[in-house]
Design a protein around this motif. Structure first.
Motif, PDB file in Angstrom:
ATOM      1  N   TYR C 128       0.830  -1.194   0.000  1.00  0.00           N
ATOM      2  CA  TYR C 128       0.000   0.000   0.000  1.00  0.00           C
ATOM      3  C   TYR C 128       0.872   1.254   0.000  1.00  0.00           C
ATOM      4  O   TYR C 128       0.566   2.234  -0.686  1.00  0.00           O
ATOM      5  N   SER C 132      -0.484   3.308  -3.091  1.00  0.00           N
ATOM      6  CA  SER C 132      -1.572   4.219  -2.734  1.00  0.00           C
ATOM      7  C   SER C 132      -1.716   5.360  -3.734  1.00  0.00           C
ATOM      8  O   SER C 132      -0.733   5.904  -4.234  1.00  0.00           O
ATOM      9  N   ALA C 133      -3.011   5.713  -4.022  1.00  0.00           N
ATOM     10  CA  ALA C 133      -3.253   6.764  -5.006  1.00  0.00           C
ATOM     11  C   ALA C 133      -2.918   8.132  -4.427  1.00  0.00           C
ATOM     12  O   ALA C 133      -2.498   9.036  -5.137  1.00  0.00           O
ATOM     13  N   ASP C 134      -3.137   8.309  -3.118  1.00  0.00           N
ATOM     14  CA  ASP C 134      -2.956   9.621  -2.518  1.00  0.00           C
ATOM     15  C   ASP C 134      -1.512   9.924  -2.143  1.00  0.00           C
ATOM     16  O   ASP C 134      -1.043  11.034  -2.307  1.00  0.00           O
ATOM     17  N   LYS C 135      -0.814   8.903  -1.581  1.00  0.00           N
ATOM     18  CA  LYS C 135       0.539   9.210  -1.133  1.00  0.00           C
ATOM     19  C   LYS C 135       1.530   8.088  -1.405  1.00  0.00           C
ATOM     20  O   LYS C 135       2.570   7.994  -0.764  1.00  0.00           O
TER      21      LYS C 135
END
Lengths: 524, 301, 302
Positions: C128, C132-135
């Motif tokens: 993750y 992860s898309a955000d961070k």
């Protein structure tokens, strides 16, 4: 060659037969034991009325509760047992299990008939309805009449109503907040800085202008953590006793869905649901929502990177959360608070079928719910050792107790039955009880409160539908997929999985229940 | 220079280099996450939530370990349980497995295929959790006992089949025949010829068994309530679950303060470090049986 | 009376097998009566034997909705895991064995088995951190290079590769141990003789090492065929964070059963799923074993 094959078959046969014999013997023994237990139970409960505390024979009880073990548990248990010896001549072994242990051990204990006299059950762990339908628990009505008079009086009628399955009570509900109310927590400094008018917020849609302002002016902030609780704030009465399964009816005077009030409908196939997921998709595209479908907000809350978060509220929580995070928060309710059957079953104590001492277990419960000494002992430990009183309602950790690392303390102690007869930590306001009562009366009872769906006839469909929900529910709610493309597929897959069969079954059972209700009330 | 890598059997230099390079790349891929785990366990919670995972913590901290070792007595007791279960379990299991594997490896034994089938069948079919629980508690009365942590894992069909294959491959029937002609009994043959010749197989199966016992928390979670029998893994699993519980159910003021203090991420990694490190230390002991040149005794030929 | 004769003749062998047979009966065969749960509407009041029979109703949900897709996913992933797993593990074992420097070889071995000891929860967390898309690290790098970030947990395209990579990353080191130990057991005389005959290293690997590994390779393959309807729950559920958008390529029988039944806790349907998975594996193993027996009697499982 042939010869040896024949031998081999014989040997296999021999083994199978002997194994079956062993099992048969073991199980028959088991069955007999159960039968004798059962008859002993009903006999003794008939004669139980005459027994008084002084001539009760000594009894051993085992109680499995859903609670984290505390370091000083043994010490407190000694006190509990000293007291119980005097009161009901019983010795209790309380086994506190944390969530994973509880979920692993309890089904096996109940299924195998291992000794247990009391066990925690609820709509979300060790499922009450499933256990009742499997015959795991004893019916309690006559025991309650004899030994639970105080409980019957102090626990609100609405809770007892929610526990009924086929007009029998199988567990004593926890006496705490009733129903669910959703709301939004927001960073107070941001609300003040931009003069956001939060008192005008009534439904989830009213949040949009706020999120827009925050996103525009504070780009480093995440405007909203996750939207699932916003969806849940849309009031409806879930018929299957589960948050996700399709099948709902309207609630209250200003229903959220434009539907006939008595017709069970698939909430996912409504224009209202479509509107919600379309809005979430738009919000996600606009950057108000996280992109990861399984985003975990806690870390960002701690570092103050979130503006607002939707949640299921409990009285006082805004103060607790503020003190925990170290910055001030504002709170507003969204949507109407509701009491559904599942809320009522959010926690209860049942007596498993294997109990050899059901009446003594009931006597213990009666004490737990009505005796402040015992309740405080189990929630906060020993007075003077673990806590000291501040006033008649509040306590603080005893000198020498590390408040961050208590040797024994269950906070407000919902897992020990009745929160209304025990002390609160000094950080709780004076009007804590009143706040709970206001919360409870602010939530309106759902029309089918007390209806318990029997899922068994449609379990094939439910298993398939659960999978469709696991695939589509969260992405749609979180706005991470385009509803234009995905929503029709979702609805079509629900069809294939048998959503119509499920809803028809729900309608059928609901109608039967309603008929029984009205005939019962007309007799009265 | 290492002992017996005989000259005539060596890899050409260029290929040796290529193989080494490939392995180094693979090792980097495998070890980076491990380093990350160790690093996170020593990072302060504050810098974790502010800066995320870092290979070199910007703020070092032993809080996670302090938190895990808070109840030192229980950890010590659990370590005894785990070491006891792992040692006794592995030895017992190896003995039973070796005996059975040897019987199955004997090509002249008429019932070897029947028994092999009887064994294999259990690999695929099982009664499920509740029936096992009923048998173990109501029929065998093993709940809350030391042996429940050992017996259910002591015979793994997988291990028996592997060891049998090793034995069939490395023990030639001729050797057994020769020993028998010399007047050796079955037990003597088993202890003096079969066991020494199957050392690599025994080491493999032994390692698998050891890891199984060492890593197990499932049996404890299901059958153990007595704190004296709680194994290390089960204890750490409970601790992890307590942390998760407090973090997700903060509804009281005390709990809330507690929660702010728990180094959740770090503790999770510290738990892993505690579990992982002893296994990594034990591995070289087995490893010597997996490296050619050190184990081939004089019995061959 | 062959049995009695055999018993007398091979007294000691029977005795040697006895402890194992007792353990099998107690811990495997006694609880096996539980398979009848699959055909019952189980309630505690009547017990396992007394509960009413309901035929194959508990199996129905396994063949509803996306059943075909789920079965296909399970089979395809397992094919890849079996075939490539075999090739990679054997290759790794040979490479590790051939490394000249013993110290280096041991170090590589130790490092390569490390991922095996990480729990799936930790593995999921680690990946993750990358995805992860955000961070996530990968997306940070993509943005830095001016490329579009990828929303990994909503895009099915990448997941077959990610899952296969994660699986091998975690397990290859550990599974190569069996082959490594097996190579150790090969008599050095073969290699000596081959060297004297002038065989190159490659010829030695091809004509000595691999043929000597054949029995263990066959056995390992038969055993994994038995598990072909089972999928690693941790890999498919935790590493993907059970992200619904990925289901078309990540849902397998085990996650389907889990998603379908956790909220109901239906023992009969759980037992039915297990029996179905075992039964298919069992049939396939019997067939494979029969074929192997035709070709090479000694390599068969039974």
């Amino acid at each position: 060659m042939n010869h040896s094959r024949y031998r081999y078959h014989r040997m296999l046969l021999l083994l199978v037969v002997s194994v079956l014999l062993c099992i048969g013997a073991g199980c028959r023994q088991q069955d007999q034991k159960d039968v004798t237990l059962y008859s002993a139970t009903s006999q003794s409960s008939q004669t139980g009325q005459e027994t008084t505390q002084s001539n009760l024979p000594p009894a051993e009880l085992v109680f499995y509760n859903y609670a984290n073990p505390m370091p000083d548990q043994d010490k407190v248990m000694d006190e509990v047992n000293k007291y119980l010896k005097r009161k009901i001549n019983a010795n209790i072994r309380i086994i506190t299990l944390n969530p994973t242990e509880f979920e692993a051990k309890i089904p096996a204990i109940l299924a195998s008939g291992q000794p247990a006299d009391l066990v925690f059950t609820s709509s979300w762990t060790n499922n009450y309805l499933a256990n009742v339908s499997r015959g795991a628990f004893l019916p309690l009505d006559h025991l309650l009449k004899q030994y639970g008079v105080g409980m019957q009086k102090s626990i609100p009628a609405i809770l007892w109503k929610g526990m009924l399955v086929d007009n029998q009570t199988y567990a004593v509900p926890l006496n705490k907040e009733i129903g669910h109310q959703y709301g939004v927590l927001m960073r107070k400094d941001i609300v003040d800085k931009y003069h956001l008018k939060i008192d005008r917020i009534q439904t989830w849609e009213d949040l949009e202008p706020l999120l827009q302002i925050v996103h525009q002016h504070e780009p480093q902030l995440r405007p909203l953590d996750t939207p699932e609780m916003l969806y849940r704030s849309i009031p409806m009465n879930h018929i299957a006793g589960d948050w996700y399964l399709p099948g709902a009816i309207n609630i209250g005077e200003s229903p959220a869905f434009k539907r006939d009030d008595h017709q069970v409908f698939n909430q996912y196939a409504t224009p209202e649901f479509k509107h919600f997921v379309e809005t979430m998709y738009r919000w996600n595209q606009a950057g108000y929502l996280p992109k990861d479908p399984m985003y975990e907000a806690e870390g960002d809350w701690k570092t103050g990177k979130i503006f607002a978060g939707a949640l299921s509220y409990a009285p006082n929580y805004v103060y607790e959360r503020s003190s925990q995070l170290g910055y001030d928060l504002d709170y507003v309710n969204i949507g109407q608070g509701v009491i559904e059957t599942g809320d009522v079953q959010s926690g209860a104590f049942a007596i498993p079928r294997s109990s050899k001492q059901p009446e003594r277990a009931m006597m213990f419960l009666e004490l737990l719910y009505t005796d402040p000494y015992l309740a405080n002992l189990l929630k906060h430990g020993i007075e003077g050792v673990h806590y000291i009183k501040v006033d008649d309602k509040h306590i603080e950790p005893a000198p020498g107790m590390d408040p961050l690392n208590p040797k024994y303390d269950y906070g407000y102690g919902w897992m020990w039955g009745n929160i209304f007869i025990s002390y609160f930590d000094k950080s709780y306001p004076q009007d804590t009880y009143e706040q709970y009562e206001a919360f409870n009366s602010g939530n309106i009872p759902a029309p089918a409160l007390g209806f318990n769906m029997n899922i068994a006839p449609v379990s094939t469909e439910v298993a398939a539908i659960n999978n469709v929900l696991a695939e589509y529910y969260r992405p749609l709610i979180n706005g991470t997929v385009d509803p234009e493309k995905v929503l029709p597929v979702f609805l079509q897959k629900l069809q294939i999985a048998g959503v119509e069969t499920l809803i028809a079954e729900e309608q059928k059972q609901l109608n039967l229940w309603k008929a029984a209700q009205s005939s019962a009330s007309s007799i009265q | 220079m290492e002992q017996t890598s005989s000259k005539f059997n060596q890899l050409p230099k260029s290929w040796n280099l290529v193989f080494n390079l490939i392995l180094i790349v693979l090792c980097v891929v495998c070890i980076i996450p491990i380093i990350l785990v160790y690093a996170i366990s020593f990072t302060s919670e504050a810098s974790l939530s502010a800066k995320g995972y870092q290979f070199l913590p910007s703020e070092w901290s032993l809080d996670a370990y302090r938190y895990v070792f808070r109840n030192g007595d229980q950890i010590l007791q659990s370590a005894y349980v785990t070491i006891g279960v792992t040692a006794i379990g592995t030895l017992f299991s190896l003995l039973v497995t070796a005996l059975f594997s040897y019987v199955l490896s004997r090509r002249d034994f008429r019932y070897r295929n029947v028994m092999a089938f009887f064994l294999f069948f259990t690999m695929l079919f099982n009664g499920g959790l509740v029936p096992s629980y009923i048998v173990n508690t109501n029929v065998l009365h093993l709940a809350d006992s030391f042996w429940i942590l050992i017996l259910p894992y002591s015979l793994s069909a997988f291990n028996v089949i592997i060891l049998r294959t090793f034995m069939q491959q490395s023990i030639e029937t001729a050797i057994l025949e020769a020993a028998r002609i010399d007047g050796a009994g079955e037990w003597y043959i088993f202890a003096r010829i079969v066991i020494p010749l199957s050392k690599p197989g025994l080491a493999t199966v032994g390692l698998f068994t050891l890891v199984t016992y060492w890593n197990d928390w499932f049996l404890g979670q299901l059958y153990i309530t007595n704190p004296k029998l709680v194994s290390l893994q089960y204890m750490l699993m409970k601790l992890q679950s307590n942390i998760d519980f407090v973090t997700s159910n903060a509804t009281s003021a005390t709990n809330n303060m507690l929660m702010a203090q728990i180094p959740a991420e770090g503790a999770r990694m510290a738990i892993l470090v505690i579990v992982l490190t002893p296994i990594l230390c034990a591995y070289p002991f087995f490893q010597k049986y997996f490296v050619k040149g050190l184990t081939i005794g004089g019995i061959k030929g | 009376m062959t049995f009695l004769y055999e018993l007398r003749k091979n007294k000691v062998l029977f005795l040697m097998a006895l402890p194992a047979l007792i353990l099998l009966v107690l811990f495997n065969y006694l609880p096996m009566f539980g398979v009848i749960l699959a055909f019952k509407n189980y309630n505690f009041y009547d017990g396992i034997l007394g509960s009413p029979w309901i035929g194959f109703k508990n199996f129905e949900y396994l063949f509803k909705g996306d059943a075909w897709l789920i079965t296909r996913n399970t089979l395809l992933y397992n094919f890849v895991f079996i075939i490539f797993g075999l090739i990679l593990a054997v290759a790794l074992a040979i490479v590790l064995d051939e490394i000249r420097n013993r110290f280096l070889s041991k170090t590589y071995q130790t490092i390569l088995i490390m991922p095996y000891f990480l729990s799936w929860t930790i593995v999921a967390l680690i990946f993750y951190a990358f995805l992860s898309a955000d961070k996530g690290i990968i997306n940070q790098a993509l943005t830095f290079m001016g490329m579009h970030p990828i929303n990994f947990y909503s895009e099915t395209t990448y997941w077959p590769y990610i899952l296969i990579f994660v699986f091998f990353w975690k397990s290859v080191g550990y599974s190569s141990i069996i082959y490594l130990a097996s190579i150790t057991g090969i008599s050095p005389e073969y290699y000596e003789a081959a060297t004297i005959d002038g065989a190159s290293k490659w010829q030695q690997i091809r004509f000595i090492t691999i043929p000597c590994l054949k029995p263990i390779i066959i056995i390992m393959t038969i055993l994994s065929i038995g598990k072909i309807f089972y999928a690693d729950f941790g890999l498919f559920y935790q590493v993907t964070y059970n992200s619904g958008a990925l289901y078309p390529v990540t849902q397998v029988i085990d996650t389907y059963v889990y998603n379908g039944l956790t909220s109901m806790g239906n023992y009969g349907m759980t037992a039915a799923a297990g029996l179905y998975q075992s039964f298919v594996g069992f049939v396939l193993v019997i067939i494979t074993n029969w074929i192997v027996k035709k070709m090479d009697k000694d390599s068969a499982l039974f």
